[in-house]
Design a protein around this motif. Structure first.
Motif, PDB file in Angstrom:
ATOM      1  N   PHE A  41      71.611  40.816  35.408  1.00  0.00           N
ATOM      2  CA  PHE A  41      71.273  41.539  36.470  1.00  0.00           C
ATOM      3  C   PHE A  41      69.980  40.752  37.526  1.00  0.00           C
ATOM      4  O   PHE A  41      69.722  40.083  36.920  1.00  0.00           O
ATOM      5  N   ILE A  42      70.566  41.071  39.443  1.00  0.00           N
ATOM      6  CA  ILE A  42      69.129  40.555  39.704  1.00  0.00           C
ATOM      7  C   ILE A  42      68.053  41.917  39.821  1.00  0.00           C
ATOM      8  O   ILE A  42      68.798  43.391  39.797  1.00  0.00           O
ATOM      9  N   ASP A  43      66.974  41.934  40.476  1.00  0.00           N
ATOM     10  CA  ASP A  43      66.001  42.939  40.698  1.00  0.00           C
ATOM     11  C   ASP A  43      64.925  42.844  41.602  1.00  0.00           C
ATOM     12  O   ASP A  43      64.734  41.775  41.495  1.00  0.00           O
ATOM     13  N   VAL A  44      65.043  43.732  41.653  1.00  0.00           N
ATOM     14  CA  VAL A  44      64.063  43.834  43.529  1.00  0.00           C
ATOM     15  C   VAL A  44      62.679  44.991  43.176  1.00  0.00           C
ATOM     16  O   VAL A  44      63.212  46.167  42.730  1.00  0.00           O
ATOM     17  N   ALA A  45      61.566  44.719  42.959  1.00  0.00           N
ATOM     18  CA  ALA A  45      60.505  45.853  42.682  1.00  0.00           C
ATOM     19  C   ALA A  45      59.168  45.768  43.622  1.00  0.00           C
ATOM     20  O   ALA A  45      59.479  44.544  44.331  1.00  0.00           O
ATOM     21  N   TYR A  46      58.584  46.879  43.370  1.00  0.00           N
ATOM     22  CA  TYR A  46      57.176  47.232  43.787  1.00  0.00           C
ATOM     23  C   TYR A  46      56.379  46.840  43.675  1.00  0.00           C
ATOM     24  O   TYR A  46      56.661  48.029  42.841  1.00  0.00           O
ATOM     25  N   SER A  47      55.179  46.894  43.365  1.00  0.00           N
ATOM     26  CA  SER A  47      54.208  46.719  42.368  1.00  0.00           C
ATOM     27  C   SER A  47      52.423  46.924  43.071  1.00  0.00           C
ATOM     28  O   SER A  47      52.682  46.554  44.033  1.00  0.00           O
ATOM     29  N   TYR A  48      52.036  47.952  42.648  1.00  0.00           N
ATOM     30  CA  TYR A  48      50.477  48.000  42.351  1.00  0.00           C
ATOM     31  C   TYR A  48      49.882  48.179  41.125  1.00  0.00           C
ATOM     32  O   TYR A  48      49.772  48.847  40.494  1.00  0.00           O
ATOM     33  N   GLU A  49      48.474  47.857  41.568  1.00  0.00           N
ATOM     34  CA  GLU A  49      47.785  47.087  40.151  1.00  0.00           C
ATOM     35  C   GLU A  49      46.079  47.781  41.160  1.00  0.00           C
ATOM     36  O   GLU A  49      45.683  47.703  42.069  1.00  0.00           O
ATOM     37  N   LYS A  50      45.380  49.127  40.304  1.00  0.00           N
ATOM     38  CA  LYS A  50      44.296  49.328  40.826  1.00  0.00           C
ATOM     39  C   LYS A  50      42.804  48.863  40.674  1.00  0.00           C
ATOM     40  O   LYS A  50      42.126  48.389  41.332  1.00  0.00           O
ATOM     41  N   GLY A  51      42.467  47.570  39.313  1.00  0.00           N
ATOM     42  CA  GLY A  51      42.030  46.992  39.176  1.00  0.00           C
ATOM     43  C   GLY A  51      41.315  47.532  38.259  1.00  0.00           C
ATOM     44  O   GLY A  51      41.686  48.198  37.352  1.00  0.00           O
ATOM     45  N   ASN A  52      40.002  46.822  37.860  1.00  0.00           N
ATOM     46  CA  ASN A  52      39.484  46.869  36.760  1.00  0.00           C
ATOM     47  C   ASN A  52      37.557  47.513  37.391  1.00  0.00           C
ATOM     48  O   ASN A  52      37.432  47.237  38.106  1.00  0.00           O
ATOM     49  N   GLN A  53      36.984  47.929  36.193  1.00  0.00           N
ATOM     50  CA  GLN A  53      35.339  48.773  36.437  1.00  0.00           C
ATOM     51  C   GLN A  53      34.711  47.874  36.569  1.00  0.00           C
ATOM     52  O   GLN A  53      34.484  46.469  35.409  1.00  0.00           O
ATOM     53  N   HIS A  54      33.580  47.482  36.606  1.00  0.00           N
ATOM     54  CA  HIS A  54      32.593  46.478  36.745  1.00  0.00           C
ATOM     55  C   HIS A  54      31.923  47.077  35.207  1.00  0.00           C
ATOM     56  O   HIS A  54      31.516  48.150  35.392  1.00  0.00           O
ATOM     57  N   THR A  55      31.858  45.666  34.250  1.00  0.00           N
ATOM     58  CA  THR A  55      30.997  46.330  32.837  1.00  0.00           C
ATOM     59  C   THR A  55      29.894  44.579  32.619  1.00  0.00           C
ATOM     60  O   THR A  55      30.266  44.089  33.386  1.00  0.00           O
ATOM     61  N   ALA A  56      29.136  44.827  31.602  1.00  0.00           N
ATOM     62  CA  ALA A  56      28.592  43.964  30.842  1.00  0.00           C
ATOM     63  C   ALA A  56      29.675  42.544  30.601  1.00  0.00           C
ATOM     64  O   ALA A  56      29.345  41.507  30.777  1.00  0.00           O
ATOM     65  N   TRP A  57      30.857  42.528  30.632  1.00  0.00           N
ATOM     66  CA  TRP A  57      32.292  42.050  30.257  1.00  0.00           C
ATOM     67  C   TRP A  57      33.003  41.465  31.340  1.00  0.00           C
ATOM     68  O   TRP A  57      33.705  40.138  31.117  1.00  0.00           O
ATOM     69  N   GLN A  58      32.835  42.429  32.602  1.00  0.00           N
ATOM     70  CA  GLN A  58      33.735  41.657  34.127  1.00  0.00           C
ATOM     71  C   GLN A  58      33.531  41.838  34.878  1.00  0.00           C
ATOM     72  O   GLN A  58      32.609  43.306  34.831  1.00  0.00           O
ATOM     73  N   ALA A  59      33.560  41.488  35.859  1.00  0.00           N
ATOM     74  CA  ALA A  59      33.637  42.037  37.697  1.00  0.00           C
ATOM     75  C   ALA A  59      34.408  43.011  37.569  1.00  0.00           C
ATOM     76  O   ALA A  59      35.816  43.087  37.386  1.00  0.00           O
ATOM     77  N   GLU A  60      34.569  43.897  38.944  1.00  0.00           N
ATOM     78  CA  GLU A  60      35.048  45.039  39.251  1.00  0.00           C
ATOM     79  C   GLU A  60      35.823  43.730  39.914  1.00  0.00           C
ATOM     80  O   GLU A  60      35.814  43.216  40.745  1.00  0.00           O
ATOM     81  N   THR A  61      37.549  45.032  40.034  1.00  0.00           N
ATOM     82  CA  THR A  61      38.909  43.622  40.344  1.00  0.00           C
ATOM     83  C   THR A  61      38.444  44.872  42.008  1.00  0.00           C
ATOM     84  O   THR A  61      39.309  46.175  41.449  1.00  0.00           O
ATOM     85  N   GLY A  62      39.730  44.350  42.981  1.00  0.00           N
ATOM     86  CA  GLY A  62      40.157  45.461  43.754  1.00  0.00           C
ATOM     87  C   GLY A  62      41.779  45.788  43.205  1.00  0.00           C
ATOM     88  O   GLY A  62      42.282  45.076  42.373  1.00  0.00           O
TER      89      GLY A  62
END
Length: 315
Positions: free
Chosen positions: A279-300
């Protein structure tokens, strides 16, 4: 010698004729009376014979009916005895009809392997394996997922669930999910409880809906739905939708709550046979991101178009 006078002779002749006629009349009357009596006796005998014949016929009919009733009673007793013997034999040697009524055990496995690229030139290899074994009502349901972005370590997830049919088109499932995220420094391995539904939604959308419960108040919901649209018997379009919703997350690598990710795509496959389908595939994706915590920075949030190809195996 005495000479009889003519007149006297005439009188004697008339008297003799009268006596003769009377005698003949009496004889005729007696003959008719005898004939009538004979006919009467004959008719009486005939009626008596007919009555005797009817009585004998009635007796024969009653005898035949009695014999028929006796034969039916004998057959009924024989059938009853055979039924009792059959039930006794069934009780001693029960017959298993499960295979004729959906009780047979079967197994099915599907493997999807696809390579996708986005507009930025980044590639991702996605592999999904779905296997089930059991009967129509009870199944062991296994789902494996691997996602490896280009130049990064792969993420893995495995679900093992018990599946129980609750209606003609839906199975209720419960089990556990084990996942590994190599991007995290700590808590790389997570174990979640899973409860959900698997089945066919209205308008023939094959649907998987799951609720995940994990440590640190991690509660999320995922939905996967798809439908086949036949262009020909071998060329098939499949629109699909995959989304994740984070309800709560207090972990060290918490994601933002709400709609976390969406994949909306259109797959076009050609079925060489029922086991091999490129098969062939065409897709659209949306990623909201992560919160800011002591272990990671906030991402958009991130949005991408993806293009690629792959193949499906079924066995």
């Amino acid at each position: 010698m005495r000479i009889i006078k003519p007149c006297t002779y005439t009188v004697l002749s008339l008297a003799l004729a009268s006596v003769t006629q009377m005698t003949m009349a009496q004889d005729a009357h007696h003959s008719m009376s005898m004939l009538t009596q004979h006919e009467s006796h004959s008719s009486h005998d005939s009626s008596h014979q007919e009555m005797q014949t009817e009585i004998k016929s009635s007796q024969m009919v009653h005898t035949a009916e009695h014999a028929e009733h006796a034969e039916h009673a004998e057959h009924a007793e024989h059938a009853k005895a055979s039924s009792i013997a059959s039930r006794a034999d069934s009780a001693q040697h029960p017959v298993d009809h499960k295979r004729e009524h959906g009780g047979q055990i079967y197994q099915a496995t599907k493997i999807d392997n696809r390579w996708l690229n986005n507009a930025d030139g980044s590639g991702s290899l996605k592999t999904e394996i779905e296997s089930r074994i059991g009967t129509d009502k009870n199944e062991l349901f296994i789902k494996l997922h691997a996602d490896k972005a280009e130049s990064q370590d792969a993420d893995y997830a495995a679900q093992v669930m018990y599946s129980r049919m609750i209606s003609d088109f839906w199975d209720a499932q419960i089990g556990a999910r084990y996942r590994v995220d190599e991007h995290q420094v700590t808590e790389k391995e997570q174990l979640d409880a899973v409860v959900g539904l698997h089945g066919l939604a209205p308008y023939f959308f094959e649907t998987d809906a799951y609720l995940y419960l994990g440590a640190d108040k991690q509660v999320s919901f995922s939905l996967e739905t798809e439908r086949d649209l036949l262009l020909t018997q071998k060329l098939i379009l499949k629109p699909y939708l995959n989304l994740d919703v984070v309800l709560s997350d207090d972990s060290a690598y918490a994601q933002k709550t709400g709609l976390s990710s969406v994949w909306l795509g259109l797959e076009t496959r050609y079925e060489i046979n029922k086991k091999l389908m490129p098969f062939i595939d065409v897709a659209y994706s949306y990623e909201k991101g992560n919160q800011h915590t002591a272990w990671q920075a906030e991402t958009g949030s991130e949005k991408h178009w993806w293009y690629g190809a792959g193949f499906r195996l079924k066995f």
